[in-house]
Design a protein around this motif. Structure first.
Motif, PDB file in Angstrom:
ATOM      1  N   LEU A  55       0.747  -1.325   0.159  1.00  0.00           N
ATOM      2  CA  LEU A  55      -0.148  -0.122   0.007  1.00  0.00           C
ATOM      3  C   LEU A  55       0.825   1.307   0.193  1.00  0.00           C
ATOM      4  N   SER A  56       0.656   2.196  -1.046  1.00  0.00           N
ATOM      5  CA  SER A  56       1.488   3.373  -1.179  1.00  0.00           C
ATOM      6  C   SER A  56       0.530   4.540  -1.035  1.00  0.00           C
ATOM      7  N   LEU A  57       0.707   5.550  -0.254  1.00  0.00           N
ATOM      8  CA  LEU A  57       0.100   6.788  -0.154  1.00  0.00           C
ATOM      9  C   LEU A  57       0.777   7.823  -0.521  1.00  0.00           C
ATOM     10  N   GLN A  58       0.498   8.753  -1.556  1.00  0.00           N
ATOM     11  CA  GLN A  58       1.467   9.748  -1.934  1.00  0.00           C
ATOM     12  C   GLN A  58       0.589  11.040  -1.918  1.00  0.00           C
ATOM     13  N   GLY A  59       0.637  11.947  -0.923  1.00  0.00           N
ATOM     14  CA  GLY A  59       0.129  13.342  -0.923  1.00  0.00           C
ATOM     15  C   GLY A  59      -1.416  13.438  -0.630  1.00  0.00           C
ATOM     16  N   ILE A  60      -2.078  12.272  -0.076  1.00  0.00           N
ATOM     17  CA  ILE A  60      -3.431  12.118  -0.066  1.00  0.00           C
ATOM     18  C   ILE A  60      -4.136  13.131   0.841  1.00  0.00           C
ATOM     19  N   ARG A  61      -5.019  13.997   0.116  1.00  0.00           N
ATOM     20  CA  ARG A  61      -5.674  15.187   0.660  1.00  0.00           C
ATOM     21  C   ARG A  61      -7.256  14.864   0.647  1.00  0.00           C
ATOM     22  N   LYS A  62      -7.933  15.305   1.364  1.00  0.00           N
ATOM     23  CA  LYS A  62      -9.362  15.449   1.221  1.00  0.00           C
ATOM     24  C   LYS A  62      -9.872  16.567   2.286  1.00  0.00           C
ATOM     25  N   ASP A  63     -10.833  17.313   1.386  1.00  0.00           N
ATOM     26  CA  ASP A  63     -11.466  18.706   1.866  1.00  0.00           C
ATOM     27  C   ASP A  63     -12.917  18.340   1.916  1.00  0.00           C
ATOM     28  N   PHE A  64     -13.496  18.652   2.983  1.00  0.00           N
ATOM     29  CA  PHE A  64     -15.339  18.723   2.880  1.00  0.00           C
ATOM     30  C   PHE A  64     -15.291  20.228   2.822  1.00  0.00           C
ATOM     31  N   GLY A  65     -15.724  20.814   1.633  1.00  0.00           N
ATOM     32  CA  GLY A  65     -15.883  22.327   1.555  1.00  0.00           C
ATOM     33  C   GLY A  65     -14.619  23.043   1.842  1.00  0.00           C
ATOM     34  N   GLU A  66     -14.600  23.765   2.653  1.00  0.00           N
ATOM     35  CA  GLU A  66     -13.315  24.580   2.921  1.00  0.00           C
ATOM     36  C   GLU A  66     -12.455  23.927   4.079  1.00  0.00           C
ATOM     37  N   THR A  67     -13.109  22.775   4.606  1.00  0.00           N
ATOM     38  CA  THR A  67     -12.623  21.919   5.702  1.00  0.00           C
ATOM     39  C   THR A  67     -11.400  20.957   5.371  1.00  0.00           C
ATOM     40  N   GLN A  68     -10.275  21.122   5.544  1.00  0.00           N
ATOM     41  CA  GLN A  68      -9.466  20.146   5.221  1.00  0.00           C
ATOM     42  C   GLN A  68      -9.191  19.045   6.485  1.00  0.00           C
ATOM     43  N   ILE A  69      -9.673  17.971   5.906  1.00  0.00           N
ATOM     44  CA  ILE A  69      -9.808  16.677   7.086  1.00  0.00           C
ATOM     45  C   ILE A  69      -8.493  16.014   6.780  1.00  0.00           C
ATOM     46  N   ILE A  70      -7.842  15.828   5.757  1.00  0.00           N
ATOM     47  CA  ILE A  70      -6.572  14.760   5.486  1.00  0.00           C
ATOM     48  C   ILE A  70      -5.710  15.747   4.528  1.00  0.00           C
ATOM     49  N   ARG A  71      -4.640  15.896   5.032  1.00  0.00           N
ATOM     50  CA  ARG A  71      -3.736  17.057   4.812  1.00  0.00           C
ATOM     51  C   ARG A  71      -2.184  16.908   4.331  1.00  0.00           C
ATOM     52  N   GLY A  72      -2.403  15.721   3.236  1.00  0.00           N
ATOM     53  CA  GLY A  72      -1.304  15.536   2.562  1.00  0.00           C
ATOM     54  C   GLY A  72      -0.653  14.231   3.115  1.00  0.00           C
ATOM     55  N   VAL A  73      -0.914  13.168   3.161  1.00  0.00           N
ATOM     56  CA  VAL A  73      -0.417  11.769   3.811  1.00  0.00           C
ATOM     57  C   VAL A  73       0.299  11.050   2.928  1.00  0.00           C
ATOM     58  N   ASP A  74       1.711  10.812   3.284  1.00  0.00           N
ATOM     59  CA  ASP A  74       2.520   9.864   2.682  1.00  0.00           C
ATOM     60  C   ASP A  74       2.866   8.834   3.407  1.00  0.00           C
ATOM     61  N   LEU A  75       2.479   7.618   2.871  1.00  0.00           N
ATOM     62  CA  LEU A  75       2.781   6.257   3.721  1.00  0.00           C
ATOM     63  C   LEU A  75       3.171   5.107   2.733  1.00  0.00           C
ATOM     64  N   GLU A  76       4.158   4.554   3.296  1.00  0.00           N
ATOM     65  CA  GLU A  76       4.562   3.320   2.429  1.00  0.00           C
ATOM     66  C   GLU A  76       4.531   2.120   3.425  1.00  0.00           C
ATOM     67  N   ILE A  77       3.495   1.035   2.907  1.00  0.00           N
ATOM     68  CA  ILE A  77       3.347   0.016   3.702  1.00  0.00           C
ATOM     69  C   ILE A  77       3.875  -1.446   3.067  1.00  0.00           C
ATOM     70  N   PRO A  78       4.890  -2.064   3.604  1.00  0.00           N
ATOM     71  CA  PRO A  78       5.527  -3.221   2.597  1.00  0.00           C
ATOM     72  C   PRO A  78       4.752  -4.198   2.815  1.00  0.00           C
ATOM     73  N   ALA A  79       4.834  -5.144   2.084  1.00  0.00           N
ATOM     74  CA  ALA A  79       3.925  -6.428   1.865  1.00  0.00           C
ATOM     75  C   ALA A  79       4.164  -7.341   3.244  1.00  0.00           C
ATOM     76  N   GLY A  80       3.202  -7.907   3.702  1.00  0.00           N
ATOM     77  CA  GLY A  80       3.508  -8.601   5.078  1.00  0.00           C
ATOM     78  C   GLY A  80       3.535  -7.934   6.336  1.00  0.00           C
TER      79      GLY A  80
END
Length: 260
Positions: free
Chosen positions: A6-31
């Motif tokens: 699983l690889s997350l690169q700069g994940i963001r989520k806004d609900f309207g003007e509200t920032q909920i997820i603000r640029g998540v980067d994460l690497e999760i190796p297999a196993g």
């Protein structure tokens, strides 16, 4: 994309003007067994919804087993090898325990809709269903409606459904929430057993469960990951301690410090 499970690169989520997820980067190796923790309102469940495709992303990319799944629908992501549970138990209460697990197996065993096929006559399907029920310890409950199971049994059933499709990335959202100490211990052992050789990503508030199961832990605060590391590194991280001291309920503050 990364070849991580699983690889997350700069994940963001806004609900309207509200920032909920603000640029998540994460690497999760297999196993790896990876826990995501954080104070209430940190965005943990929102992040799960983004990964599994329930919510659209405002920005960023998500890789699953080396493939870009950023814009895929939840069913398509599931078919790429990701399966998840929810905070609120998500089962078919009027169907039997056996039928619930069997539904989770249909696609992975190549059984699509066909009116001339009766699932009750599919020997391989029913044998595999029985194997999963034995694995999760619900064989003796297989013939009863899922809705009459105890709360802990329903959570166990949901884990069984989650693993039924054969996904190699399993996401569990607060799998022990609302359980007694003995039920929690049993569920931890079940999770350890059924995710052997798979990648596990879980959101969990019980720090005892987190430190027992996780190979690594990421701490999410106000939609940002402030630390990722092995359990002892997270336990001793001053930024993590400050985040919990400032935001978490008293019992969570104590467990991060190792008192649980």
């Amino acid at each position: 994309m990364s070849a991580s499970a699983l690889s997350l690169q700069g994940i963001r989520k806004d609900f309207g003007e509200t920032q909920i997820i603000r640029g998540v980067d994460l690497e999760i190796p297999a196993g790896e067994r990876h826990a995501i923790i954080g104070p209430n309102g940190a965005g943990k469940s929102t992040l799960f919804h983004l990964i599994s495709g329930k919510y659209s992303k405002t920005g960023g990319r998500i890789g699953l087993n080396g493939e870009d799944v950023t814009t895929l629908e939840p069913y398509a992501i599931a078919r790429k090898g990701l399966s998840r549970s929810f905070q609120i138990t998500n089962i078919f209460p009027r169907m039997t325990v056996f039928e619930n697990v069997r539904c989770g197996l249909l696609w992975s065993m190549g059984l699509k809709y066909a009116f001339w096929k009766l699932v009750g006559r599919q020997k391989d399907l029913n044998e595999r269903t029985s194997e999963i029920l034995e694995m999760i310890g619900l064989t003796d409950r297989q013939a009863i409606p899922a809705g009459v199971l105890t709360y802990a049994e329903q959570r166990t059933l949901e884990i069984g459904i989650t693993i039924a499709g054969g996904a190699n990335v399993i996401m569990l959202d607060e799998p022990t929430a609302g359980m007694s100490a003995s039920e929690t211990d049993q569920t931890v052992e079940l999770i350890r057993r059924v995710t052997e050789g798979k990648t596990l990503v879980m959101v969990e508030h019980d720090m005892g469960v987190v430190f027992d199961l996780a190979d690594r832990i990421s701490v999410l605060v106000y939609g940002e990951i402030i630390a990722t590391g092995k359990p002892e590194e997270i336990r001793n991280n001053k930024a993590v301690q400050e985040a919990y001291l400032g935001e978490a309920p008293e019992e969570e503050t104590e467990t991060v410090g190792g008192a649980h």
